[in-house]
Design a protein around this motif. Structure first.
Motif, mmCIF file in Angstrom:
data_model
loop_
_atom_site.group_PDB
_atom_site.id
_atom_site.type_symbol
_atom_site.label_atom_id
_atom_site.label_comp_id
_atom_site.label_asym_id
_atom_site.label_seq_id
_atom_site.Cartn_x
_atom_site.Cartn_y
_atom_site.Cartn_z
ATOM 1 N N ILE A 1 0.846 -1.195 0.000
ATOM 2 C CA ILE A 1 0.000 0.000 0.000
ATOM 3 C C ILE A 1 0.882 1.246 0.000
ATOM 4 O O ILE A 1 1.809 1.362 0.795
ATOM 5 C CB ILE A 1 -0.925 0.050 1.241
ATOM 6 N N SER B 1 -4.642 6.563 -1.683
ATOM 7 C CA SER B 1 -4.117 5.280 -1.265
ATOM 8 C C SER B 1 -4.122 4.367 -2.479
ATOM 9 O O SER B 1 -5.145 4.228 -3.147
ATOM 10 C CB SER B 1 -4.991 4.701 -0.150
ATOM 11 N N ASN C 1 -3.314 0.476 -3.782
ATOM 12 C CA ASN C 1 -3.005 -0.913 -3.474
ATOM 13 C C ASN C 1 -2.276 -1.454 -4.692
ATOM 14 O O ASN C 1 -2.877 -1.707 -5.731
ATOM 15 C CB ASN C 1 -4.278 -1.699 -3.189
#
Length: 162
Positions: free
Chosen positions: A117, A139, A141
């Protein structure tokens, strides 16, 4: 993929124009990098703290692995407890991450290698080809290729350029 993203994103904008956060599929370019490729770091200085298991690179820091590059004025590197590898990279002072045609800039970035992440905060700007998004935080991933932006999200799509 990006045409699908553009169409899906345009539809989601029509359904949720007042949304404060956007979540979408994105190939930030990092997922195509080889996680086993060597990591190269260049900086003006290096400070190592054996007690905390950390290192600080300062001044024109450039970290590369495969086709991904991270640049920042300062990057703190935190190693695993057994010192066998890198656990986190924390960049500050204006961070840029790029790979291919994809790039993102923010004031700060925290990449947790274990969870895959990347959290970017402070005037985030994500650019994919001719399209861009901005927000206060993002954010990503890396393993799933998804990203989520929060805080006054602004999107500029150029469908004819894709």
């Amino acid at each position: 993929m990006f045409r699908t993203l553009t169409t899906a994103f345009a539809l989601s904008l029509g359904l949720a124009t007042a949304a404060m956060a956007q979540n979408f599929k994105v190939d930030f370019g990092i997922s195509s990098s080889d996680p086993n490729a060597p990591v190269e770091v260049a900086a003006d200085s290096l400070s190592v703290d054996q007690d905390t298991g950390s290192a600080t690179f300062a001044g024109n820091v450039k970290i590369s692995q495969g086709n991904m590059t991270m640049t920042a004025p300062r990057v703190n590197v935190f190693y695993n407890e057994d010192q066998s590898g890198i656990a986190r990279l924390v960049g500050s002072g204006g961070v840029s991450i790029s790979s291919g045609k994809d790039s993102a800039q923010a004031q700060n970035a925290d990449y947790n290698v274990d969870t895959q992440i990347i959290n970017m905060t402070g005037s985030v700007q994500l650019v994919q080809g001719f399209n861009s998004m901005s927000a206060e935080r993002m954010s990503v991933n890396v393993s799933s290729g998804t990203a989520e932006l929060h805080g006054r999200v602004r999107t500029v799509l150029n469908p004819k350029a894709n």
